[in-house]
Design a protein around this motif. Structure first.
Motif, PDB file in Angstrom:
ATOM      1  N   ARG A 131       0.931  -1.128  -0.138  1.00 37.27           N
ATOM      2  CA  ARG A 131       0.041  -0.101   0.006  1.00 37.27           C
ATOM      3  C   ARG A 131       0.893   1.354   0.153  1.00 37.27           C
ATOM      4  N   GLU A 132       1.948   1.093   0.564  1.00 35.36           N
ATOM      5  CA  GLU A 132       2.995   2.398   0.693  1.00 35.36           C
ATOM      6  C   GLU A 132       3.407   2.602  -0.588  1.00 35.36           C
ATOM      7  N   GLU A 133       3.557   1.804  -1.525  1.00 40.87           N
ATOM      8  CA  GLU A 133       4.074   2.096  -2.904  1.00 40.87           C
ATOM      9  C   GLU A 133       2.964   2.563  -3.731  1.00 40.87           C
ATOM     10  N   GLN A 134       1.665   1.864  -3.750  1.00 44.35           N
ATOM     11  CA  GLN A 134       0.461   2.183  -4.654  1.00 44.35           C
ATOM     12  C   GLN A 134      -0.905   1.688  -3.746  1.00 44.35           C
ATOM     13  N   SER A 135      -1.564   2.822  -3.400  1.00 42.37           N
ATOM     14  CA  SER A 135      -2.704   2.363  -2.502  1.00 42.37           C
ATOM     15  C   SER A 135      -3.934   2.053  -3.291  1.00 42.37           C
ATOM     16  N   LEU A 136      -4.211   2.520  -4.529  1.00 42.17           N
ATOM     17  CA  LEU A 136      -5.397   2.014  -5.394  1.00 42.17           C
ATOM     18  C   LEU A 136      -4.754   1.774  -6.634  1.00 42.17           C
ATOM     19  N   TYR A 137      -5.731   1.050  -7.536  1.00 45.02           N
ATOM     20  CA  TYR A 137      -5.650   0.773  -8.992  1.00 45.02           C
ATOM     21  C   TYR A 137      -6.885   1.093  -9.665  1.00 45.02           C
ATOM     22  N   ILE A 138      -6.699   1.744 -10.557  1.00 43.48           N
ATOM     23  CA  ILE A 138      -8.024   2.049 -11.526  1.00 43.48           C
ATOM     24  C   ILE A 138      -8.160   1.277 -12.646  1.00 43.48           C
ATOM     25  N   LEU A 139      -8.957   0.106 -12.854  1.00 46.73           N
ATOM     26  CA  LEU A 139      -9.167  -0.693 -13.951  1.00 46.73           C
ATOM     27  C   LEU A 139     -10.526  -0.491 -14.856  1.00 46.73           C
ATOM     28  N   ARG A 140     -10.366  -1.157 -15.839  1.00 47.16           N
ATOM     29  CA  ARG A 140     -11.684  -1.010 -16.639  1.00 47.16           C
ATOM     30  C   ARG A 140     -12.014  -2.502 -17.324  1.00 47.16           C
ATOM     31  N   ALA A 141     -13.166  -2.846 -17.124  1.00 43.75           N
ATOM     32  CA  ALA A 141     -13.740  -4.197 -17.631  1.00 43.75           C
ATOM     33  C   ALA A 141     -14.569  -4.057 -18.955  1.00 43.75           C
ATOM     34  N   GLN A 142     -14.421  -5.046 -19.812  1.00 46.42           N
ATOM     35  CA  GLN A 142     -15.026  -4.872 -20.885  1.00 46.42           C
ATOM     36  C   GLN A 142     -15.823  -6.400 -21.237  1.00 46.42           C
ATOM     37  N   VAL A 143     -16.748  -6.493 -21.864  1.00 44.73           N
ATOM     38  CA  VAL A 143     -17.458  -7.922 -22.113  1.00 44.73           C
ATOM     39  C   VAL A 143     -17.464  -7.880 -23.434  1.00 44.73           C
ATOM     40  N   ILE A 144     -17.209  -9.107 -24.056  1.00 37.76           N
ATOM     41  CA  ILE A 144     -17.222  -9.498 -25.736  1.00 37.76           C
ATOM     42  C   ILE A 144     -17.836 -10.531 -25.862  1.00 37.76           C
ATOM     43  N   ASP A 145     -18.727 -10.479 -26.896  1.00 35.16           N
ATOM     44  CA  ASP A 145     -19.527 -11.682 -27.564  1.00 35.16           C
ATOM     45  C   ASP A 145     -18.558 -12.515 -28.180  1.00 35.16           C
ATOM     46  N   ILE A 146     -18.722 -13.864 -28.056  1.00 33.80           N
ATOM     47  CA  ILE A 146     -17.583 -14.622 -28.576  1.00 33.80           C
ATOM     48  C   ILE A 146     -17.911 -14.808 -30.107  1.00 33.80           C
ATOM     49  N   THR A 147     -19.190 -14.770 -30.242  1.00 34.58           N
ATOM     50  CA  THR A 147     -19.781 -15.237 -31.622  1.00 34.58           C
ATOM     51  C   THR A 147     -19.418 -14.288 -32.661  1.00 34.58           C
ATOM     52  N   THR A 148     -19.962 -13.079 -32.143  1.00 39.12           N
ATOM     53  CA  THR A 148     -19.539 -11.800 -33.074  1.00 39.12           C
ATOM     54  C   THR A 148     -18.226 -11.019 -32.848  1.00 39.12           C
ATOM     55  N   GLY A 149     -17.522 -11.151 -31.865  1.00 40.15           N
ATOM     56  CA  GLY A 149     -16.254 -10.724 -31.509  1.00 40.15           C
ATOM     57  C   GLY A 149     -16.339  -8.998 -31.198  1.00 40.15           C
ATOM     58  N   ARG A 150     -17.737  -8.692 -30.824  1.00 34.54           N
ATOM     59  CA  ARG A 150     -18.141  -7.265 -30.647  1.00 34.54           C
ATOM     60  C   ARG A 150     -18.362  -7.310 -28.913  1.00 34.54           C
ATOM     61  N   ALA A 151     -18.056  -6.018 -28.494  1.00 36.81           N
ATOM     62  CA  ALA A 151     -18.222  -5.598 -27.259  1.00 36.81           C
ATOM     63  C   ALA A 151     -20.016  -5.228 -27.237  1.00 36.81           C
ATOM     64  N   VAL A 152     -20.274  -6.314 -25.887  1.00 36.06           N
ATOM     65  CA  VAL A 152     -21.783  -6.279 -25.703  1.00 36.06           C
ATOM     66  C   VAL A 152     -22.071  -4.833 -24.872  1.00 36.06           C
TER      67      VAL A 152
END
Length: 770
Positions: free
Chosen positions: A105-126
């Motif tokens: 924590r003393e080096e980095q106290s939080l991480y900001i991430l992003r999540a994405q859902v992809i349709d396997i059949t079409t390859g596009r983001a849902v």
């Protein structure tokens, strides 16, 4: 997307509830991007995740799941942002997030991430990307550390209890907003009973008075514990050096109650006859002391303080006389120089000592009436002007007369009465002060000498007229109008003035007739030159010489006439004379360059002429004197005789004229030379015969005159007779071939002890030959 938190995460939320800023589910409605149906979908639900720091194993953070995921494994989850893939990973089928590295924590106290859902059949983001935060929860893994080590403080000795000394501060890298991990408690491990510390602030205070003379510094050890000192808390320590500054709580004291000193009756006033010393346990300014005489009925002595050594120097204030009084007794005291009012209780009674002074009888040197003399004399006074008078007397009973002298001075003289006069007129501008040393010597005992410094100040008289302060280069434009200021002038005066110098400027009588220019005195030691007409001609009158009269305010006032040269300039349209100044400078520089070049050419021609003459002389010498080679030796002299012995006191060097047998043929004169040598050897016994030398010299002259190749550097010398010689004649083996072989050497026995050895040698040899 709905955030599904597992049991560990729920426990973390319960523990970190005060620090969660967005724990409620929030829903975001976004439109589906191009290529999808235009209906509005409900967005993902995002939340915060918490991961304990320093986890050594793979830690499941939580799960991300889309509302559209019906569990048929047709969706794939992706994790984006800083730390995705390296620190955090996601199961692309289930959406489970894992921490694969140990976090700090003393080096980095939080991480900001992003999540994405992809349709396997079409390859596009849902759905659009969803952002969430992973926070690192704190554990107590950092001990307190002091920031400003090493600590050092200075406090006065004898300070009261509770006085502030210093504040120490420790820092804990743990999260101060989480529990008691960063809440510190200070304690004193070493330093009692003189110091104490406030547990929460780290302020060190004095808890007992201290004396610097007993101990001047203390080491205090401070400990800081986190978690308010609870079990399991981490701690750190630091040391503080506390020095005690001195206060004047000790008075100076004489360790000896009696001092014995002596003084010669010939000692002049102001002589140091000895020292006394008091001791003070304080230091620095608090140990500075002053000595004084407490009891001295004769008022003969005084005591001054040596500020460097803090010694008391006993000096002679009045002359002593062994015949009148040979012993004195005085009492001296000492006290501190700087004492605060609060500390006067330590200095109520001064320490004293008794000094016994013995006067020694001595033959005293002359004594001047004053320790030094200062005289004044006006400059430019004639030779022999009176300067002042010094006086010295012999303090002994015999009262020897005194003679005076001045050491190394060519400008002053002193007579037997001590009257100083000048030997040359003095000039204050050359030397305003003279430091003389007058010596007094007893007439009946010249070893008794004393000297006194004499300072002669040369007083000023107004003997220097004022003059221009600098050389002025003044220009006036051809088209200048009347009343135009073209130059500001000032003056200087080498005389010294009691009041400030004041100069008066005016045109001289011969300059007033020339009305081309006028002068205005500014009454501030400057004046301005103005044009008095309109228009000037460079062709008709290129230069004006204006005589300016300058007077000073001396008594009597002196004046001088200074000539100011004003050059007419062909100015530009802006009436700027700078072009003329630059042109004049370039012309002067060009003239200097031409002169330098001409001088260099002359030097080269002169050196070339000298080298040519030397070369011709060398060639001539090689042609005229071919005999000058390896066999040529100068300063080689040949002598055919051994001199006249002990009676040869009127002799001169006899140097034969050099004869070169290789280059020119000599005349045959063997018989004559042999005859001359024979006659010369006879002359050593019977006396001088000038005919012999005359014949020899004439022969050499004839030989030189008839020889055209005789070198010109031979010299002809006159030879004098070398003496009558020894009664024993010559002992040389030269010309022994013409001597009598049967000569008897028995006469050597009659010549004295000096010839005894020769008589033995030659006498025995002759006898053996016989």
């Amino acid at each position: 997307m709905k955030c599904c938190l597992l049991l560990p995460f729920m426990l973390g939320i319960l523990l970190l509830w005060p620090y969660l800023t967005a724990t409620e589910h929030s829903k975001t409605e976004v439109k589906q991007s191009e290529g999808f149906h235009s209906r509005v979908k409900r967005g993902w639900v995002w939340n915060q995740f918490f991961v304990p720091e320093e986890m050594n194993t793979i830690y499941r953070v939580g799960r991300l799941r889309s509302d559209l995921d019906n569990g048929n494994n047709s969706f794939m989850y992706k994790l984006l942002g800083a730390g995705a893939g390296s620190i955090f990973t996601i199961d692309d089928r289930t959406g489970d997030i894992y921490a694969v590295q140990k976090l700090d924590r003393e080096e980095q106290s939080l991480y900001i991430l992003r999540a994405q859902v992809i349709d396997i059949t079409t390859g596009r983001a849902v759905e659009p990307e969803s952002e969430f935060v992973i926070r690192v929860s704190d554990i107590n893994d950092n001990e307190p550390k002091f920031l400003d080590e090493p600590y050092e403080a200075i406090v006065p000795e004898m300070s009261p209890e509770g006085m502030f000394v210093i504040q120490v501060t420790a820092n804990d890298a743990d999260d101060p907003s989480f529990g008691n991990n960063a809440r510190l408690l200070y304690s004193l491990l070493q330093g009692q009973p003189y110091f104490s510390i406030e547990p929460t602030t780290g302020v060190i205070r004095i808890s007992s008075k201290m004396d610097r003379e007993l101990q001047d510094e203390y080491w205090v050890i401070i400990q800081a514990k986190d978690m308010i000192g609870q079990p399991g808390a981490l701690s750190g320590t630091t040391s503080v050096l506390i020095k005690l500054s001195d206060v004047n709580d000790n008075k100076p004291i004489f360790k000896e109650s009696l001092h014995r000193l002596s003084v010669s009756e010939s000692a002049p006033t102001g002589t140091s006859i000895g020292t006394i010393m008091a001791y003070d346990n304080d230091i620095g300014e608090n140990a500075e002391m002053d000595y004084s005489i407490e009891e001295d009925d004769s008022q003969t002595f005084d005591i001054i303080t040596n500020n460097e050594t803090q010694e008391g120097i006993v000096i002679l204030k009045k002359k002593v006389d062994f015949e009148n009084q040979n012993q004195y007794g005085i009492r001296a005291k000492v006290k501190n120089r700087h004492v605060d009012d609060q500390l006067m209780k330590y200095h109520t009674e001064a320490s004293t000592t008794f000094i016994k002074i013995q006067v020694e009888d001595d033959d005293e040197p002359p004594v001047f009436l004053l320790p030094y003399y200062v005289f004044e004399v006006f400059e430019e006074h004639p030779h022999g002007s009176f300067v002042g008078m010094v006086s010295a007397t012999d303090p002994d009973h015999k009262k020897s007369p005194i003679r005076y002298s001045i050491t190394r001075s060519k400008m002053f003289n002193i007579d037997d009465n001590g009257t100083i006069t000048t030997t040359n007129p003095l000039d204050r501008e050359i030397n305003a002060w003279y430091n003389l040393s007058i010596t007094a010597t007893e007439k009946y005992n010249v070893q008794q000498v004393s000297s006194v410094p004499v300072y002669v100040q040369v007083l000023n008289i107004n003997d220097h007229a004022p003059e221009f302060s600098q050389y002025y280069e003044t220009y006036v434009c051809e088209n200048a109008g009347s009343g135009q200021i073209i130059q500001t002038i000032s003056a200087v005066d080498r005389d010294e003035s009691i009041e400030d110098h004041h100069f008066y400027f005016n045109l001289s009588l011969e300059g007033t007739n020339k009305s081309s220019f006028a002068i205005i005195d500014n009454q501030d030691n400057t004046a301005v030159i103005l044009t008095n007409r309109t228009g000037f001609s460079l062709q008709e009158e290129p230069v004006f010489y204006i005589p300016i009269l300058i007077a000073d305010n001396g008594s009597p006032s002196l004046t001088s006439t200074n000539t100011l040269a004003i050059f007419v300039c062909d100015c530009d349209d802006n009436e700027n004379t700078q072009t003329c100044r630059d042109k004049e400078f370039m012309l002067s520089m060009g003239f200097k360059t031409e002169v330098i070049i001409a001088i260099l050419i002359c030097i080269i021609v002169i050196f070339g002429f000298i080298f040519l003459i030397l070369g011709l002389k060398q060639q001539r010498k090689q042609t005229l004197f071919p005999e000058k080679g390896e066999d040529f030796r100068e300063n080689i002299f040949c002598y055919d005789d051994e001199g006249g012995g002990e009676e040869d006191t009127e002799a001169f060097d006899i140097v034969e004229l050099r004869s070169n047998t290789v280059m020119r043929e000599r005349k045959t004169r063997k018989t004559t030379s042999a005859e001359i040598r024979s006659l010369y050897r006879q002359s050593l016994q019977v006396g001088p015969d000038s005919a012999i030398f005359r014949k020899f010299i004439q022969e050499k002259l004839l030989e030189a005159d008839t020889d055209p190749c005789a070198p010109p550097f031979d010299s002809l010398q006159t030879y004098a007779f070398e003496g009558t010689g020894s009664l024993a004649g010559s002992l040389s083996s030269l010309e022994s071939v013409i001597s009598d072989r049967d000569e008897n050497y028995d006469y050597l026995n009659e010549l004295g002890p000096r010839f005894k050895r020769l008589a033995c040698m030659f006498g025995s040899t002759m006898r053996s030959n016989n």
